[in-house]
Design a protein around this motif. Structure first.
Motif: not given
Length: 144
Positions: A123-125, A128
């Motif tokens: 999710k973080k990737s 970004k």
């Protein structure tokens, strides 16, 4: 001038590859060269011979295979580690590195925890990547 000429011969293919698109008929790929930069005496570590001998002994490789293995590690340690992890988990029967990590964690009883960490990482990737794309598209639109 005598020192400059051999150094130029060493780095000219690297410099050319940086400015010429890959697949160009004018430049041969650097990877196809039988001599890599780390195997040249100019770029060797102090313990280079010991390292190569240890790799040969531990992994039961020939000298050329050990040099190739060490050069791959030296050129990009992160990619080397990911590739070796992928190979390891595929040898255990998993389809991918992440599937292997989760599968092995499940054997230890930590499957849910690792699955949550992997989901948070993805999710973080993705956030970004979306941010980078948004900035790039905005910059493109505003430049017109």
């Amino acid at each position: 001038m005598r020192v400059l000429s051999p150094l130029l011969c060493l780095f000219l293919p690297v410099l050319a590859a940086a400015f010429v698109p890959s697949g160009s008929p004018f430049v041969a790929p650097i990877a196809s060269s039988p001599v890599s930069l780390t195997s040249l005496s100019l770029f060797k570590d102090k313990n280079y011979e010991n390292i190569i001998n240890n790799i040969m002994a531990q992994k039961n490789l020939s000298r050329s295979e050990a040099i190739k293995e060490y050069d791959a590690y030296k050129s990009n340690p992160n990619n080397y580690a990911l590739q070796k992890g992928e190979e390891y988990y595929r040898s255990l029967g998993y389809k991918s590195l992440m599937e292997g990590v989760i599968g092995e964690a499940e054997k230890e009883g930590r499957g849910d925890e690792v699955r949550e960490r992997v989901a948070a990482f993805k999710k973080k990737s993705q956030l970004k990547a979306a941010g980078v794309l948004l900035v790039a598209i905005t910059a493109f639109v505003l430049s017109k």
